[in-house]
Design a protein around this motif. Structure first.
Motif, mmCIF file in Angstrom:
data_model
loop_
_atom_site.group_PDB
_atom_site.id
_atom_site.type_symbol
_atom_site.label_atom_id
_atom_site.label_comp_id
_atom_site.label_asym_id
_atom_site.label_seq_id
_atom_site.Cartn_x
_atom_site.Cartn_y
_atom_site.Cartn_z
ATOM 1 N N LEU A 28 0.818 -1.225 0.000
ATOM 2 C CA LEU A 28 0.000 0.000 0.000
ATOM 3 C C LEU A 28 0.844 1.263 0.000
ATOM 4 O O LEU A 28 0.312 2.366 0.087
ATOM 5 C CB LEU A 28 -0.921 0.002 1.227
ATOM 6 C CG LEU A 28 -2.007 -1.078 1.256
ATOM 7 C CD1 LEU A 28 -2.787 -1.009 2.556
ATOM 8 C CD2 LEU A 28 -2.947 -0.934 0.065
ATOM 9 N N ARG A 29 2.192 1.079 -0.092
ATOM 10 C CA ARG A 29 3.117 2.209 -0.149
ATOM 11 C C ARG A 29 3.105 3.046 1.132
ATOM 12 O O ARG A 29 3.372 4.247 1.107
ATOM 13 C CB ARG A 29 2.826 3.086 -1.370
ATOM 14 C CG ARG A 29 3.119 2.377 -2.709
ATOM 15 C CD ARG A 29 2.195 2.865 -3.765
ATOM 16 N NE ARG A 29 2.593 2.450 -5.109
ATOM 17 C CZ ARG A 29 2.114 1.381 -5.704
ATOM 18 N NH1 ARG A 29 1.258 0.593 -5.092
ATOM 19 N NH2 ARG A 29 2.487 1.077 -6.935
ATOM 20 N N ARG A 30 2.822 2.424 2.218
ATOM 21 C CA ARG A 30 2.828 3.135 3.498
ATOM 22 C C ARG A 30 4.201 3.104 4.150
ATOM 23 O O ARG A 30 4.504 3.950 5.002
ATOM 24 C CB ARG A 30 1.779 2.532 4.436
ATOM 25 C CG ARG A 30 0.343 2.730 3.949
ATOM 26 C CD ARG A 30 -0.662 2.103 4.892
ATOM 27 N NE ARG A 30 -0.614 2.707 6.209
ATOM 28 C CZ ARG A 30 -1.337 2.292 7.254
ATOM 29 N NH1 ARG A 30 -2.147 1.253 7.103
ATOM 30 N NH2 ARG A 30 -1.241 2.879 8.415
ATOM 31 N N VAL A 31 5.021 2.119 3.793
ATOM 32 C CA VAL A 31 6.367 2.038 4.333
ATOM 33 C C VAL A 31 7.328 1.699 3.208
ATOM 34 O O VAL A 31 6.934 1.172 2.161
ATOM 35 C CB VAL A 31 6.481 0.956 5.438
ATOM 36 C CG1 VAL A 31 5.625 1.294 6.638
ATOM 37 C CG2 VAL A 31 6.123 -0.427 4.892
ATOM 38 N N SER A 32 8.602 2.000 3.438
ATOM 39 C CA SER A 32 9.625 1.664 2.454
ATOM 40 C C SER A 32 9.958 0.180 2.538
ATOM 41 O O SER A 32 9.580 -0.513 3.497
ATOM 42 C CB SER A 32 10.887 2.491 2.708
ATOM 43 O OG SER A 32 11.473 2.107 3.928
#
Length: 349
Positions: A38-42
Motif C-alpha cells: 500500500l506504499r505506506r512504508v519503504s
C-alpha cells in the motif's frame, strides 16, 4: 521494540499448525507486506517490521507475487529528487495506483526496454521488461541478488550510486542499448538507482543501412562526376579535357574542382580544353572558360583552348569576349602538336 497483544480464537493456531511464535512471525510478515504494497512504508522499513533482511524480504515478496519495487510515502529527503507518490486510503488513490501499475505493465510488456532498480547496497529490487528475453534473461531473474555479483561493467552504475545521472549507449550481449542510470534520493543520500535500457538494435541497423546507402550514392555521384569530366593524359605532361553538352554553373564548378585536383597530382605543363562538343557559347559559358584558364595559370600551368568552330568563334566575337591572351586552336590535334613541339624544343618554351 513495541509488544502487541492479539486475541486469537481458541483452536485457531492448532488448525493452522502454528505455535504462538510462528503465528507472530506470520503476522509481522503479512503486516509488513501489506503496508509495503500500500506504499505506506519503504522496503527497508517493511523488512525491519517483518524481522527479515532486505534480501529475505524481497524473496518473500517474490514468492507471494508482490512487486519488490514500490514508491513509498515515508521516505524523507530532498523533495527535488522524490517522485510524486499518491496518498493511499480512498478509492481515488487506489485507482491512481492501479492506473500507474497498468501503464507500467503495458510499457514493459510491449516496448523493448529493461527496467530495473537496486538499493544502495546493490540489491536488485526490481527487474522487468520485454527486452530481457532478447538476451536470454527471465523477468525478475536477479531480484534479491547483488548486482555486483553478476554485472561486471559497473562504472556507470557506481557513478549513479554517487548521485550522478548517467546516459549513454553501448553494445552488450550482441545488442545495441541506450541506457539511463537515475539516482533516487532518500534522507540518507542515494537510496536507489533506477536503470532503463532501451534496445535500439533495429534502429542502429537501420541507421547503418541508411549510412551505407548514402555512402554508395556519394561514390556513384563521384563516378558520374568523373565520367562527366573525362580528364585524359594525351601526352607526357599534357592533359586534355573534352567538353560536351551543357556547361551550366553546377557543371562548371565540378569541372574546375576535378581539373585543378588532376593537374595538382599530374603536374602537367599544358592543359587543353577542347570545345568540339560545345554547340552554344554565351557570355556566362565564355567567362567560366576564362576563369578556368586563369586558375590554371595561377598554378603555373598553360591553358589552351581547342575545337572552336566557326559558329562558336562568331558568338564569342559578337559577345565581345577577349581571348587575346589565351592560346586557341581550331582542332584538338593542332593544339596537341603545339604542346609536343614546345615540350621537345630545347630550352624553355
Amino acid at each position: 521494540m513495541v509488544q502487541v497483544l492479539v486475541d486469537v480464537p481458541e483452536g485457531a493456531l492448532a488448525s493452522l499448525g502454528e505455535d504462538a511464535a510462528g503465528f507472530a512471525r506470520e503476522m509481522r510478515l503479512a503486516a509488513a507486506m501489506k503496508w509495503f504494497e500500500l506504499r505506506r512504508v519503504s522496503q527497508e522499513r517493511a523488512a525491519e517490521i517483518a524481522g527479515l533482511s532486505s534480501a529475505e524480504f524481497i524473496d518473500a515478496l517474490r514468492r507471494l507475487g508482490v512487486s519488490p519495487s514500490q514508491e513509498t510515502a515515508d521516505a524523507p529527503g530532498d523533495e527535488e529528487h522524490r517522485p510524486v507518490r499518491p496518498l493511499v486510503g480512498d478509492g481515488a488513490s487506489r485507482a491512481c495506483i492501479e492506473r500507474n501499475d497498468r501503464l507500467l505493465s503495458t510499457v514493459l510488456d510491449n516496448v523493448p526496454v529493461s527496467l530495473w532498480e537496486i538499493d544502495r547496497n546493490g540489491i536488485v529490487t526490481f527487474q522487468d521488461g520485454k527486452a530481457l528475453a532478447a538476451i536470454g534473461l527471465e523477468r525478475h531473474q536477479f531480484v534479491g541478488k547483488n548486482i555486483f555479483d553478476f554485472y561486471t561493467d559497473t562504472v556507470d552504475l557506481r557513478r549513479a550510486l554517487a548521485g550522478e545521472k548517467v546516459h549513454g549507449k553501448r553494445n552488450d550481449a550482441g545488442r545495441d542499448w541506450e541506457n539511463w542510470f537515475l539516482p533516487v534520493h532518500d534522507g540518507n543520500g542515494v537510496g536507489w538507482v533506477i536503470g532503463l535500457s532501451l534496445d535500439v538494435t533495429e534502429q542502429k541497423h537501420a541507421e547503418d543501412e541508411l549510412r551505407a546507402k548514402i555512402e554508395l550514392i556519394e561514390r556513384q555521384r563521384h563516378v558520374i562526376r568523373e565520367l562527366s569530366v573525362p580528364i585524359i593524359q594525351v601526352w607526357d605532361r599534357v592533359l586534355a579535357l573534352p567538353l560536351t553538352g551543357a556547361f551550366d554553373s553546377g557543371r562548371a564548378d565540378d569541372i574546375t574542382e576535378e581539373l585543378l585536383a588532376a593537374v595538382e597530382k599530374a603536374q602537367p605543363r599544358f592543359v587543353i580544353l577542347d570545345l568540339t562538343g560545345i554547340d552554344v557559347v554565351d557570355t556566362t559559358t565564355a567567362n567560366r572558360l576564362i576563369a578556368i584558364i586563369r586558375a590554371l595559370e595561377l598554378l603555373g600551368f598553360t591553358g589552351i583552348v581547342t575545337g572552336i568552330r566557326a559558329g562558336v568563334a562568331q558568338a564569342i566575337v559578337g559577345l565581345g569576349i577577349d581571348l587575346v591572351h589565351i592560346r586557341t586552336f581550331g582542332l584538338l590535334r593542332d593544339g596537341l602538336r603545339f604542346c609536343m613541339r614546345h615540350l621537345t624544343a630545347p630550352g624553355p618554351g
